[in-house]
Scaffold this motif. Structure first.
Motif, PDB file in Angstrom:
ATOM      1  N   ALA A  97       0.827  -1.217   0.000  1.00 41.71           N
ATOM      2  CA  ALA A  97       0.000   0.000   0.000  1.00 41.71           C
ATOM      3  C   ALA A  97       0.856   1.259   0.000  1.00 41.71           C
ATOM      4  O   ALA A  97       0.458   2.300  -0.541  1.00 41.71           O
ATOM      5  CB  ALA A  97      -0.933   0.001   1.209  1.00 41.71           C
ATOM      6  N   ALA A  98       2.047   1.180   0.562  1.00 46.83           N
ATOM      7  CA  ALA A  98       2.933   2.352   0.651  1.00 46.83           C
ATOM      8  C   ALA A  98       3.680   2.611  -0.641  1.00 46.83           C
ATOM      9  O   ALA A  98       4.413   3.618  -0.740  1.00 46.83           O
ATOM     10  CB  ALA A  98       3.920   2.154   1.801  1.00 46.83           C
ATOM     11  N   GLN A  99       3.522   1.741  -1.634  1.00 47.40           N
ATOM     12  CA  GLN A  99       4.243   1.944  -2.883  1.00 47.40           C
ATOM     13  C   GLN A  99       3.728   3.158  -3.654  1.00 47.40           C
ATOM     14  O   GLN A  99       4.467   3.775  -4.434  1.00 47.40           O
ATOM     15  CB  GLN A  99       4.148   0.690  -3.767  1.00 47.40           C
ATOM     16  N   ASP A 104      -0.780   8.166   3.362  1.00 47.16           N
ATOM     17  CA  ASP A 104      -0.096   8.658   4.565  1.00 47.16           C
ATOM     18  C   ASP A 104       0.880   7.580   5.040  1.00 47.16           C
ATOM     19  O   ASP A 104       0.546   6.689   5.804  1.00 47.16           O
ATOM     20  CB  ASP A 104      -1.118   8.968   5.658  1.00 47.16           C
ATOM     21  N   ARG A 105       2.105   7.692   4.536  1.00 48.26           N
ATOM     22  CA  ARG A 105       3.097   6.668   4.835  1.00 48.26           C
ATOM     23  C   ARG A 105       3.492   6.630   6.310  1.00 48.26           C
ATOM     24  O   ARG A 105       3.888   5.591   6.833  1.00 48.26           O
ATOM     25  CB  ARG A 105       4.343   6.888   3.975  1.00 48.26           C
ATOM     26  N   SER A 106       3.409   7.735   6.985  1.00 53.73           N
ATOM     27  CA  SER A 106       3.775   7.745   8.415  1.00 53.73           C
ATOM     28  C   SER A 106       2.815   6.879   9.223  1.00 53.73           C
ATOM     29  O   SER A 106       3.232   6.167  10.147  1.00 53.73           O
ATOM     30  CB  SER A 106       3.785   9.174   8.941  1.00 53.73           C
ATOM     31  N   ALA A 314      13.557  -4.654  11.403  1.00 56.01           N
ATOM     32  CA  ALA A 314      13.743  -3.417  12.162  1.00 56.01           C
ATOM     33  C   ALA A 314      14.180  -2.257  11.280  1.00 56.01           C
ATOM     34  O   ALA A 314      14.071  -1.089  11.667  1.00 56.01           O
ATOM     35  CB  ALA A 314      14.761  -3.647  13.277  1.00 56.01           C
ATOM     36  N   THR A 315      14.662  -2.563  10.082  1.00 49.19           N
ATOM     37  CA  THR A 315      15.145  -1.505   9.180  1.00 49.19           C
ATOM     38  C   THR A 315      14.093  -1.073   8.170  1.00 49.19           C
ATOM     39  O   THR A 315      14.344  -0.182   7.361  1.00 49.19           O
ATOM     40  CB  THR A 315      16.400  -1.987   8.428  1.00 49.19           C
ATOM     41  N   VAL A 316      12.931  -1.712   8.200  1.00 46.89           N
ATOM     42  CA  VAL A 316      11.875  -1.362   7.233  1.00 46.89           C
ATOM     43  C   VAL A 316      11.367   0.042   7.529  1.00 46.89           C
ATOM     44  O   VAL A 316      10.940   0.359   8.643  1.00 46.89           O
ATOM     45  CB  VAL A 316      10.720  -2.381   7.299  1.00 46.89           C
ATOM     46  N   ASP A 317      11.411   0.889   6.514  1.00 49.20           N
ATOM     47  CA  ASP A 317      10.956   2.281   6.640  1.00 49.20           C
ATOM     48  C   ASP A 317      10.303   2.690   5.337  1.00 49.20           C
ATOM     49  O   ASP A 317      10.966   2.846   4.308  1.00 49.20           O
ATOM     50  CB  ASP A 317      12.135   3.198   6.968  1.00 49.20           C
ATOM     51  N   VAL A 318       8.988   2.846   5.361  1.00 48.10           N
ATOM     52  CA  VAL A 318       8.246   3.157   4.132  1.00 48.10           C
ATOM     53  C   VAL A 318       7.883   4.640   4.036  1.00 48.10           C
ATOM     54  O   VAL A 318       7.052   5.019   3.211  1.00 48.10           O
ATOM     55  CB  VAL A 318       6.963   2.301   4.060  1.00 48.10           C
ATOM     56  N   THR A 319       8.491   5.457   4.880  1.00 47.47           N
ATOM     57  CA  THR A 319       8.135   6.889   4.862  1.00 47.47           C
ATOM     58  C   THR A 319       8.715   7.614   3.661  1.00 47.47           C
ATOM     59  O   THR A 319       8.340   8.757   3.395  1.00 47.47           O
ATOM     60  CB  THR A 319       8.616   7.562   6.152  1.00 47.47           C
ATOM     61  N   GLY A 323      12.721   3.995   0.632  1.00 43.98           N
ATOM     62  CA  GLY A 323      12.484   3.048   1.712  1.00 43.98           C
ATOM     63  C   GLY A 323      11.359   2.082   1.389  1.00 43.98           C
ATOM     64  O   GLY A 323      11.447   0.882   1.680  1.00 43.98           O
ATOM     65  N   ALA A 324      10.294   2.601   0.758  1.00 40.67           N
ATOM     66  CA  ALA A 324       9.167   1.740   0.404  1.00 40.67           C
ATOM     67  C   ALA A 324       9.583   0.703  -0.629  1.00 40.67           C
ATOM     68  O   ALA A 324       9.165  -0.469  -0.565  1.00 40.67           O
ATOM     69  CB  ALA A 324       8.016   2.586  -0.107  1.00 40.67           C
ATOM     70  N   THR A 325      10.429   1.102  -1.562  1.00 39.10           N
ATOM     71  CA  THR A 325      10.894   0.177  -2.596  1.00 39.10           C
ATOM     72  C   THR A 325      11.768  -0.919  -2.003  1.00 39.10           C
ATOM     73  O   THR A 325      11.602  -2.107  -2.304  1.00 39.10           O
ATOM     74  CB  THR A 325      11.680   0.940  -3.670  1.00 39.10           C
ATOM     75  N   SER A 326      12.733  -0.513  -1.158  1.00 37.49           N
ATOM     76  CA  SER A 326      13.624  -1.513  -0.563  1.00 37.49           C
ATOM     77  C   SER A 326      12.868  -2.412   0.423  1.00 37.49           C
ATOM     78  O   SER A 326      13.197  -3.584   0.578  1.00 37.49           O
ATOM     79  CB  SER A 326      14.785  -0.814   0.151  1.00 37.49           C
ATOM     80  N   ALA A 327      11.834  -1.854   1.073  1.00 33.55           N
ATOM     81  CA  ALA A 327      11.053  -2.645   2.020  1.00 33.55           C
ATOM     82  C   ALA A 327      10.326  -3.781   1.321  1.00 33.55           C
ATOM     83  O   ALA A 327      10.167  -4.875   1.881  1.00 33.55           O
ATOM     84  CB  ALA A 327      10.061  -1.757   2.751  1.00 33.55           C
ATOM     85  N   LEU A 328       9.888  -3.552   0.109  1.00 27.09           N
ATOM     86  CA  LEU A 328       9.179  -4.582  -0.646  1.00 27.09           C
ATOM     87  C   LEU A 328      10.097  -5.765  -0.924  1.00 27.09           C
ATOM     88  O   LEU A 328       9.671  -6.925  -0.865  1.00 27.09           O
ATOM     89  CB  LEU A 328       8.639  -3.997  -1.951  1.00 27.09           C
TER      90      LEU A 328
END
Length: 414
Positions: A97-99, A104-106, A314-319, A323-328
């Motif tokens: 959803a954050a892609q 509201d990514r926060s 712990a490093t996932v950050d979609v803000t 960050g959203a791309t690497s989190a996926l």
């Protein structure tokens, strides 16, 4: 020729009656005990075989309890791994959803953080009887007693099912998987009243005291028994307990002593015995060969954290977009780790349960086999009893008639 000194007819009748009464006593014993072989004098070889098999049956009943404990332990870990997988799937949905940029990514990140905390809670609670297979506190496989293998020569060896630990922790203490000796390890060994100063001590025909000096939440406590270089009756066995916040030195010692005692009982081990007084475990060696005992615990002197199996969570950050791309990408790897862990634990639990079913079937088959060797055929015994009772009555009459024969000789002297 007739004789007043020797009554051959009476002697024959008496021998016959004695034989009948002997058989009658045997049949009555079969009926009263339900066994045709109730003691070694009845049939020494059959009694010996059935007695050995009976001891094995009792041992297999203990093994069944061990397998039930193992299945429960692995089942708790499997259920937790599946719950972690569900949480990770929810996190993946949030990351997807954050892609897009118009969200509201926060707030999505807040939800991810809460789900992450939930995973930590699940992994921390995934213990059974103090053993956690998911928290990364140890890399050693856990052995569950699975069978007793008796060779044709009569020797007995225990076999085990090894379950591989899985690490679904986000982070573990930097020293969680480091085991050491001495004061830093919270465990000491006393050999013949003298502190050995090391984690290993050996004694022949003596005792060893393992003392839990202090207990810390999440620390593992291990005792290794090893006589593979001498007796070869025990081999090398490891017993481990992971303490929680409510544990004391006494409770940790009690758990370890119970594990060792259960193992000795299940395998029929008589060379060694174990007892406990508060936080001290006493291992007695009654054999002439040395028993090596190693006592280690996770050291607690160094602070810090080390990445666990799900540490990247712990490093996932979609803000941010990056960050959203690497989190996926990261969540796919984390999901696979969790899925693999649940699958491995599921396979192990199925194997343990299958072994448990086999042991129960084996106990039934062995019990039936023992019955075939020693149990009396009650129908045949009943029929034989009736026949022997009639024979006994006829034998008494025959002896009475034979005893009257000398009386007829009196008529010769009238």
């Amino acid at each position: 020729m007739s004789s007043i000194l020797t009554n051959n007819s009476a002697m024959v009748a008496l021998d016959t009656l004695r034989s009948i009464n002997k058989d009658l006593a045997t049949v009555q014993n079969e009926i009263s005990t339900g066994k045709k072989v109730s003691s070694a004098k009845d049939n020494a070889s059959i009694w010996a075989i059935s007695t050995v098999m009976s001891t094995d049956v009792e041992s297999f009943k203990t093994i069944s309890d061990s397998l039930n404990l193992g299945s429960s332990t692995v089942g708790v870990a499997r259920s937790a791994a599946e719950a972690v997988t569900e949480n990770l799937q929810d996190i993946k949905n949030l990351i997807v959803a954050a892609q897009q940029g118009n969200v509201d990514r926060s707030k999505i990140q807040t939800d991810i953080n809460e789900l992450t905390k939930g995973i930590q809670t699940i992994v921390g609670a995934a213990q059974f009887n103090g053993l956690n297979l998911l928290d990364g506190s140890s890399t050693a496989d856990v052995d569950f007693l699975a069978s007793l293998d008796r060779s044709s020569g009569g020797s007995v060896a225990a076999s085990f099912i090894s379950v591989e630990r899985q690490d679904l922790s986000l982070s573990t203490s930097a020293t969680a998987a480091t085991f050491g000796a001495g004061a830093n390890a919270d465990m000491t060994i006393i050999n013949s009243g003298v502190n050995s100063g090391t984690a290993t001590a050996a004694a022949a025909a003596g005792t060893l005291d393992v003392t839990i000096e202090s207990v810390a939440d999440g620390h593992s406590y291990r005792i290794l028994l090893n006589d593979s270089a001498t007796n070869n009756s025990l081999g090398q066995r490891t017993f481990e307990y992971v303490a929680n916040a409510d544990d004391s030195a006494s409770s940790v010692a009690a758990n370890l002593a119970n594990q060792i005692s259960t193992f000795f009982s299940a395998t029929g081990e008589t060379n060694y015995s174990v007892s406990r007084a508060d936080g001290t475990i006493t291992i007695a060696n009654a054999s002439a060969a040395a028993l090596a005992v190693t006592a280690t615990a996770t050291t607690g002197g160094t602070a810090g954290t080390a990445t666990g199996g799900l540490g990247n969570l712990a490093t996932v950050d979609v803000t941010t977009d990056a960050g959203a791309t690497s989190a996926l990408t990261a969540i796919e790897g984390l999901l696979q780790t969790s899925i693999d862990a649940a699958a491995a634990l599921g396979s192990s639990q199925k194997r343990i349960e299958s072994q448990g079913e086999f042991v129960n079937t084996l106990v039934d088959a062995m019990t039936s086999g023992i019955g075939g060797l020693v149990d009396a055929d009650m129908e045949a015994a009943s029929a034989k009893l009736q026949a022997l009772q009639v024979q006994s009555q006829l034998g008494v009459q025959a002896l009475s008639i034979a005893n009257q024969a000398p009386q007829s000789l009196l008529s010769l002297f009238r």
